[in-house]
Design an enzyme around this catalytic site. Sequence first.
Site, PDB file in Angstrom:
ATOM      1  N   HIS A  33      49.259  34.599 -22.624  1.00 20.32           N
ATOM      2  CA  HIS A  33      49.781  35.112 -23.502  1.00 20.32           C
ATOM      3  C   HIS A  33      51.780  34.600 -24.071  1.00 20.32           C
ATOM      4  O   HIS A  33      52.001  33.268 -23.733  1.00 20.32           O
ATOM      5  CB  HIS A  33      50.264  36.286 -22.753  1.00 20.32           C
ATOM      6  CG  HIS A  33      49.270  36.980 -22.745  1.00 20.32           C
ATOM      7  ND1 HIS A  33      48.568  38.141 -23.207  1.00 20.32           N
ATOM      8  CD2 HIS A  33      48.368  36.773 -21.099  1.00 20.32           C
ATOM      9  CE1 HIS A  33      47.881  38.420 -21.827  1.00 20.32           C
ATOM     10  NE2 HIS A  33      48.032  37.836 -21.026  1.00 20.32           N
ATOM     11  N   TYR A  34      52.101  34.783 -25.482  1.00 18.17           N
ATOM     12  CA  TYR A  34      52.975  34.974 -25.848  1.00 18.17           C
ATOM     13  C   TYR A  34      53.467  35.917 -25.203  1.00 18.17           C
ATOM     14  O   TYR A  34      53.096  37.286 -25.468  1.00 18.17           O
ATOM     15  CB  TYR A  34      53.716  34.070 -26.829  1.00 18.17           C
ATOM     16  CG  TYR A  34      53.266  34.819 -28.552  1.00 18.17           C
ATOM     17  CD1 TYR A  34      53.044  36.223 -28.595  1.00 18.17           C
ATOM     18  CD2 TYR A  34      52.661  34.443 -29.276  1.00 18.17           C
ATOM     19  CE1 TYR A  34      53.103  37.068 -29.363  1.00 18.17           C
ATOM     20  CE2 TYR A  34      52.707  34.370 -30.635  1.00 18.17           C
ATOM     21  CZ  TYR A  34      52.694  36.325 -30.523  1.00 18.17           C
ATOM     22  OH  TYR A  34      52.014  36.635 -31.495  1.00 18.17           O
ATOM     23  N   THR A  35      55.433  35.637 -25.157  1.00 21.25           N
ATOM     24  CA  THR A  35      55.986  37.561 -25.309  1.00 21.25           C
ATOM     25  C   THR A  35      56.173  38.129 -25.984  1.00 21.25           C
ATOM     26  O   THR A  35      55.971  39.992 -26.211  1.00 21.25           O
ATOM     27  CB  THR A  35      56.702  37.375 -23.909  1.00 21.25           C
ATOM     28  OG1 THR A  35      57.880  36.351 -24.652  1.00 21.25           O
ATOM     29  CG2 THR A  35      57.031  36.632 -22.968  1.00 21.25           C
ATOM     30  N   GLU A 100      52.090  34.965 -18.850  1.00 17.68           N
ATOM     31  CA  GLU A 100      53.256  35.241 -20.423  1.00 17.68           C
ATOM     32  C   GLU A 100      54.171  34.093 -20.140  1.00 17.68           C
ATOM     33  O   GLU A 100      55.047  33.204 -19.343  1.00 17.68           O
ATOM     34  CB  GLU A 100      54.332  36.933 -20.183  1.00 17.68           C
ATOM     35  CG  GLU A 100      53.267  37.719 -19.985  1.00 17.68           C
ATOM     36  CD  GLU A 100      53.456  38.235 -21.535  1.00 17.68           C
ATOM     37  OE1 GLU A 100      52.953  37.579 -22.429  1.00 17.68           O
ATOM     38  OE2 GLU A 100      51.501  39.088 -21.403  1.00 17.68           O
ATOM     39  N   HIS A 142      44.686  35.411 -25.348  1.00 11.97           N
ATOM     40  CA  HIS A 142      44.912  36.710 -25.510  1.00 11.97           C
ATOM     41  C   HIS A 142      43.997  37.060 -26.703  1.00 11.97           C
ATOM     42  O   HIS A 142      42.710  37.814 -26.584  1.00 11.97           O
ATOM     43  CB  HIS A 142      46.181  37.310 -25.087  1.00 11.97           C
ATOM     44  CG  HIS A 142      46.057  38.619 -24.932  1.00 11.97           C
ATOM     45  ND1 HIS A 142      47.249  39.488 -25.448  1.00 11.97           N
ATOM     46  CD2 HIS A 142      44.815  39.668 -24.543  1.00 11.97           C
ATOM     47  CE1 HIS A 142      46.883  40.868 -24.549  1.00 11.97           C
ATOM     48  NE2 HIS A 142      45.589  41.176 -24.635  1.00 11.97           N
TER      49      HIS A 142
END
Length: 249
Positions: A33-35, A100, A142
């Site tokens: 994921h990226y935050t 993340e 994601h």
Amino acid sequence: MNMIDAPSPNFNPRAGDKNGGAEGKKIKYLILHYTGTETAFEALRLLQGGDPSHQVSAHYMVDEDGSVMRIVDEDMRAWHAGKSYWEGEEDINSRSIGIEIQNGGHDFGLPDFPDAQIEAVIDLCRAVMARHNILPCHVLAHSDVAPERKRDPGEKFPWKRLAEAGIGIWPESGTGEDADIDRILTQFGYDPRADLKSRITAFQRHFMPEVFTLPEKVGVADPDTVQKLQSLVKKKLGQRPKAPDCRPK
Ligand SMILES: [Zn+2]
């Protein structure tokens, strides 16, 4: 690896297999994921349960300088994937490790991922995959497991570099055969109930990032997209003898 404990209350036990088999609780996927937050401070605040109306977590967060926060124990179910699907499974949180990666994402102009951060992500993914025998074809975005809702870690994420390090798979170029894109996306793992254009876009976001410089090609199943998808399904099938787990449905 510079590992810092940053525990979160947002976790619960992993669900057992509904058939009660040995597959229950087995970790099968690694979800990246990226935050989507401007700062790591804000991301950690959310991941550590700082907003009761937004209950999220992950097992790890990797900051831009490469430091790694350990947030939820790998044995536990972290809350990172939400409503999700891959290869017929819907509780991806119960079957995955979630990482993340600090990055502002689409809301903050898709900043580059610094080298130090990607090196730390590669080291961390390698260690997680080795601990749980996660197959390269089960390292997913994601956006792959939630194509209608999510875009992370985004088309700027260096998937090819990770695949070259053994983390994830990458398509070969070549010539494709005529194929039913809907069927072959399902065969690869995408949720057949999700809108077709969202699935094609999610596929391109992971495996054909160059398409995003040509907006008219995004979400369109052109011959190149079909060929790349076929190449990946073949790769996935190729892992079958030593890894029955990797079999497309
Ligand atoms: Zn995400």
